[in-house]
Design a protein around this motif. Structure first.
Motif, PDB file in Angstrom:
ATOM      1  N   MET A 148     -12.168  48.330   9.151  1.00 38.63           N
ATOM      2  CA  MET A 148     -11.131  47.913   8.223  1.00 38.63           C
ATOM      3  C   MET A 148      -9.747  47.987   8.868  1.00 38.63           C
ATOM      4  SD  MET A 148     -10.683  46.738   5.298  1.00 38.63           S
ATOM      5  CE  MET A 148     -10.231  46.860   3.632  1.00 38.63           C
ATOM      6  N   ALA A 149      -9.507  49.031   9.678  1.00 38.94           N
ATOM      7  CA  ALA A 149      -8.209  49.194  10.333  1.00 38.94           C
ATOM      8  C   ALA A 149      -7.935  48.043  11.293  1.00 38.94           C
ATOM      9  CB  ALA A 149      -8.145  50.525  11.062  1.00 38.94           C
ATOM     10  N   ILE A 150      -8.964  47.598  11.993  1.00 40.59           N
ATOM     11  CA  ILE A 150      -8.791  46.477  12.932  1.00 40.59           C
ATOM     12  C   ILE A 150      -8.459  45.207  12.160  1.00 40.59           C
ATOM     13  CG2 ILE A 150      -9.981  44.999  14.602  1.00 40.59           C
ATOM     14  CD1 ILE A 150     -11.521  47.536  15.478  1.00 40.59           C
ATOM     15  N   PHE A 151      -9.160  44.981  11.059  1.00 39.82           N
ATOM     16  CA  PHE A 151      -8.916  43.791  10.240  1.00 39.82           C
ATOM     17  C   PHE A 151      -7.487  43.765   9.727  1.00 39.82           C
ATOM     18  CE2 PHE A 151      -8.744  41.953   5.947  1.00 39.82           C
ATOM     19  CZ  PHE A 151      -9.000  40.627   6.267  1.00 39.82           C
ATOM     20  N   THR A 152      -7.027  44.891   9.173  1.00 42.20           N
ATOM     21  CA  THR A 152      -5.668  44.917   8.629  1.00 42.20           C
ATOM     22  C   THR A 152      -4.624  44.786   9.734  1.00 42.20           C
ATOM     23  OG1 THR A 152      -5.669  47.338   8.645  1.00 42.20           O
ATOM     24  CG2 THR A 152      -6.301  46.254   6.574  1.00 42.20           C
ATOM     25  N   SER A 153      -4.939  45.272  10.920  1.00 47.47           N
ATOM     26  CA  SER A 153      -4.011  45.131  12.050  1.00 47.47           C
ATOM     27  C   SER A 153      -3.911  43.676  12.479  1.00 47.47           C
ATOM     28  CB  SER A 153      -4.475  45.994  13.221  1.00 47.47           C
ATOM     29  OG  SER A 153      -4.482  47.349  12.857  1.00 47.47           O
ATOM     30  N   VAL A 154      -5.037  42.992  12.516  1.00 47.30           N
ATOM     31  CA  VAL A 154      -5.041  41.568  12.865  1.00 47.30           C
ATOM     32  C   VAL A 154      -4.268  40.774  11.814  1.00 47.30           C
ATOM     33  CG1 VAL A 154      -6.536  39.531  13.110  1.00 47.30           C
ATOM     34  CG2 VAL A 154      -7.149  41.676  14.240  1.00 47.30           C
ATOM     35  N   VAL A 155      -4.460  41.124  10.563  1.00 49.46           N
ATOM     36  CA  VAL A 155      -3.728  40.454   9.481  1.00 49.46           C
ATOM     37  C   VAL A 155      -2.223  40.687   9.628  1.00 49.46           C
ATOM     38  CG1 VAL A 155      -3.319  40.455   6.977  1.00 49.46           C
ATOM     39  CG2 VAL A 155      -5.649  40.437   7.846  1.00 49.46           C
ATOM     40  N   ALA A 156      -1.824  41.896   9.998  1.00 45.73           N
ATOM     41  CA  ALA A 156      -0.393  42.206  10.178  1.00 45.73           C
ATOM     42  C   ALA A 156       0.211  41.358  11.290  1.00 45.73           C
ATOM     43  CB  ALA A 156      -0.204  43.689  10.471  1.00 45.73           C
ATOM     44  N   VAL A 157      -0.499  41.217  12.398  1.00 45.46           N
ATOM     45  CA  VAL A 157      -0.002  40.391  13.507  1.00 45.46           C
ATOM     46  C   VAL A 157       0.055  38.925  13.084  1.00 45.46           C
ATOM     47  CG1 VAL A 157      -0.513  39.586  15.843  1.00 45.46           C
ATOM     48  CG2 VAL A 157      -0.742  42.014  15.290  1.00 45.46           C
ATOM     49  N   ALA A 158      -0.978  38.461  12.375  1.00 39.87           N
ATOM     50  CA  ALA A 158      -0.992  37.069  11.899  1.00 39.87           C
ATOM     51  C   ALA A 158       0.177  36.811  10.955  1.00 39.87           C
ATOM     52  CB  ALA A 158      -2.320  36.759  11.201  1.00 39.87           C
ATOM     53  N   MET A 159       0.464  37.761  10.073  1.00 38.39           N
ATOM     54  CA  MET A 159       1.590  37.597   9.154  1.00 38.39           C
ATOM     55  C   MET A 159       2.907  37.545   9.911  1.00 38.39           C
ATOM     56  SD  MET A 159       0.372  39.963   5.938  1.00 38.39           S
ATOM     57  CE  MET A 159       2.002  40.031   5.238  1.00 38.39           C
ATOM     58  N   ALA A 160       3.038  38.344  10.961  1.00 38.86           N
ATOM     59  CA  ALA A 160       4.262  38.320  11.776  1.00 38.86           C
ATOM     60  C   ALA A 160       4.439  36.953  12.420  1.00 38.86           C
ATOM     61  CB  ALA A 160       4.215  39.406  12.836  1.00 38.86           C
ATOM     62  N   LEU A 161       3.354  36.374  12.898  1.00 40.30           N
ATOM     63  CA  LEU A 161       3.435  35.051  13.515  1.00 40.30           C
ATOM     64  C   LEU A 161       3.784  33.977  12.479  1.00 40.30           C
ATOM     65  CD1 LEU A 161       0.472  35.310  16.042  1.00 40.30           C
ATOM     66  CD2 LEU A 161       2.929  35.437  16.524  1.00 40.30           C
ATOM     67  N   VAL A 162       3.279  34.139  11.266  1.00 35.38           N
ATOM     68  CA  VAL A 162       3.622  33.202  10.192  1.00 35.38           C
ATOM     69  C   VAL A 162       5.111  33.322   9.865  1.00 35.38           C
ATOM     70  CG1 VAL A 162       3.299  32.718   7.723  1.00 35.38           C
ATOM     71  CG2 VAL A 162       1.317  33.034   9.199  1.00 35.38           C
ATOM     72  N   VAL A 163       5.616  34.553   9.782  1.00 34.81           N
ATOM     73  CA  VAL A 163       7.048  34.768   9.520  1.00 34.81           C
ATOM     74  C   VAL A 163       7.879  34.101  10.610  1.00 34.81           C
ATOM     75  CG1 VAL A 163       8.876  36.520   9.481  1.00 34.81           C
ATOM     76  CG2 VAL A 163       6.788  36.862   8.160  1.00 34.81           C
ATOM     77  N   PHE A 164       7.455  34.253  11.858  1.00 34.98           N
ATOM     78  CA  PHE A 164       8.184  33.631  12.968  1.00 34.98           C
ATOM     79  C   PHE A 164       8.167  32.109  12.832  1.00 34.98           C
ATOM     80  CE2 PHE A 164       8.249  31.824  17.288  1.00 34.98           C
ATOM     81  CZ  PHE A 164       9.520  32.227  17.652  1.00 34.98           C
ATOM     82  N   ALA A 165       7.015  31.532  12.523  1.00 34.02           N
ATOM     83  CA  ALA A 165       6.917  30.075  12.379  1.00 34.02           C
ATOM     84  C   ALA A 165       7.798  29.581  11.234  1.00 34.02           C
ATOM     85  CB  ALA A 165       5.461  29.668  12.149  1.00 34.02           C
ATOM     86  N   VAL A 166       7.784  30.300  10.120  1.00 32.86           N
ATOM     87  CA  VAL A 166       8.619  29.918   8.984  1.00 32.86           C
ATOM     88  C   VAL A 166      10.091  30.005   9.361  1.00 32.86           C
ATOM     89  CG1 VAL A 166       9.345  30.658   6.667  1.00 32.86           C
ATOM     90  CG2 VAL A 166       6.921  30.501   7.227  1.00 32.86           C
ATOM     91  N   ARG A 167      10.453  31.043  10.092  1.00 33.74           N
ATOM     92  CA  ARG A 167      11.844  31.217  10.533  1.00 33.74           C
ATOM     93  C   ARG A 167      12.280  30.063  11.435  1.00 33.74           C
ATOM     94  NH1 ARG A 167      15.517  35.751  11.823  1.00 33.74           N
ATOM     95  NH2 ARG A 167      17.199  34.697  12.874  1.00 33.74           N
ATOM     96  N   MET A 168      11.402  29.645  12.342  1.00 33.81           N
ATOM     97  CA  MET A 168      11.746  28.545  13.248  1.00 33.81           C
ATOM     98  C   MET A 168      11.906  27.230  12.485  1.00 33.81           C
ATOM     99  SD  MET A 168      12.275  29.680  16.231  1.00 33.81           S
ATOM    100  CE  MET A 168      12.976  31.126  15.506  1.00 33.81           C
ATOM    101  N   ARG A 169      11.020  26.994  11.520  1.00 35.63           N
ATOM    102  CA  ARG A 169      11.137  25.775  10.720  1.00 35.63           C
ATOM    103  C   ARG A 169      12.384  25.808   9.848  1.00 35.63           C
ATOM    104  NH1 ARG A 169       5.773  24.804   7.638  1.00 35.63           N
ATOM    105  NH2 ARG A 169       7.379  24.722   6.081  1.00 35.63           N
ATOM    106  N   ALA A 170      12.707  26.992   9.344  1.00 36.58           N
ATOM    107  CA  ALA A 170      13.872  27.129   8.463  1.00 36.58           C
ATOM    108  C   ALA A 170      15.161  26.816   9.196  1.00 36.58           C
ATOM    109  CB  ALA A 170      13.934  28.536   7.882  1.00 36.58           C
ATOM    110  N   SER A 171      15.179  27.007  10.504  1.00 36.62           N
ATOM    111  CA  SER A 171      16.414  26.746  11.242  1.00 36.62           C
ATOM    112  C   SER A 171      16.701  25.252  11.356  1.00 36.62           C
ATOM    113  CB  SER A 171      16.353  27.391  12.626  1.00 36.62           C
ATOM    114  OG  SER A 171      15.345  26.797  13.406  1.00 36.62           O
TER     115      SER A 171
END
Length: 159
Positions: free
Chosen positions: A1-24
């Motif tokens: 479970m810890a590995i899954f939630t860690s992967v989800v956290a990294v994926a969410m960070a990448l989504v935030v980055f992509a949204v930030r780049m598009r927002a610019s």
């Protein structure tokens, strides 16, 4: 479970980055700055369920750590005026800061998972994230309003 939630956290960070780049590429509005903390606030409903509840001291600690982390986001969030609109300026450091924050979060998760139940730890990390997004968005709003005063557009007369 810890590995899954860690992967989800990294994926969410990448989504935030992509949204930030598009927002610019689009003009910023006050609404776009203010709404994310309100949307995120619905996550506080997790505290209705007893396993997610934390003490007031743990709440304060998580929120303060989030506020400290927000300093990095505040420093890398700047605006620029293009024409009559305000845009979020791209920052090369933002991705590295975001990934660094995720790394610190994952490290804290590993360290704290032996001291806290998984649900309580989830509640604390929610508070940490909320403590990070609120000051960041408030600082962005203040910066935006200052720039908006510089770009006041004349209102066309209505006949």
């Amino acid at each position: 479970m810890a590995i899954f939630t860690s992967v989800v956290a990294v994926a969410m960070a990448l989504v935030v980055f992509a949204v930030r780049m598009r927002a610019s590429n689009r003009p910023v509005t006050a609404k776009k700055i203010i709404l994310p903390p309100f949307f995120m606030s619905t996550g506080a409903l997790m505290f209705v369920f007893p396993p997610f509840r934390v003490t007031w001291m743990e709440t304060a600690e998580a929120f303060v750590v989030g506020m400290l982390f927000s300093i990095f986001l505040i420093k890398t969030s700047t605006f620029e005026i293009r024409g009559n609109d305000i845009y979020l300026k791209r920052s090369k450091a933002f991705l590295w800061i975001l990934l660094g924050l995720v790394g610190v979060r994952l490290l804290l998760k590993v360290i704290l998972s032996s001291s806290f139940e998984v649900a309580a730890l989830s509640g604390m990390f929610y508070l940490l994230a909320f403590g990070m997004i609120v000051p960041w968005r408030l600082a962005m709003y203040v910066k935006f309003k200052k720039l908006e005063q510089e770009t006041i557009r004349p209102v066309p007369p209505s006949y």
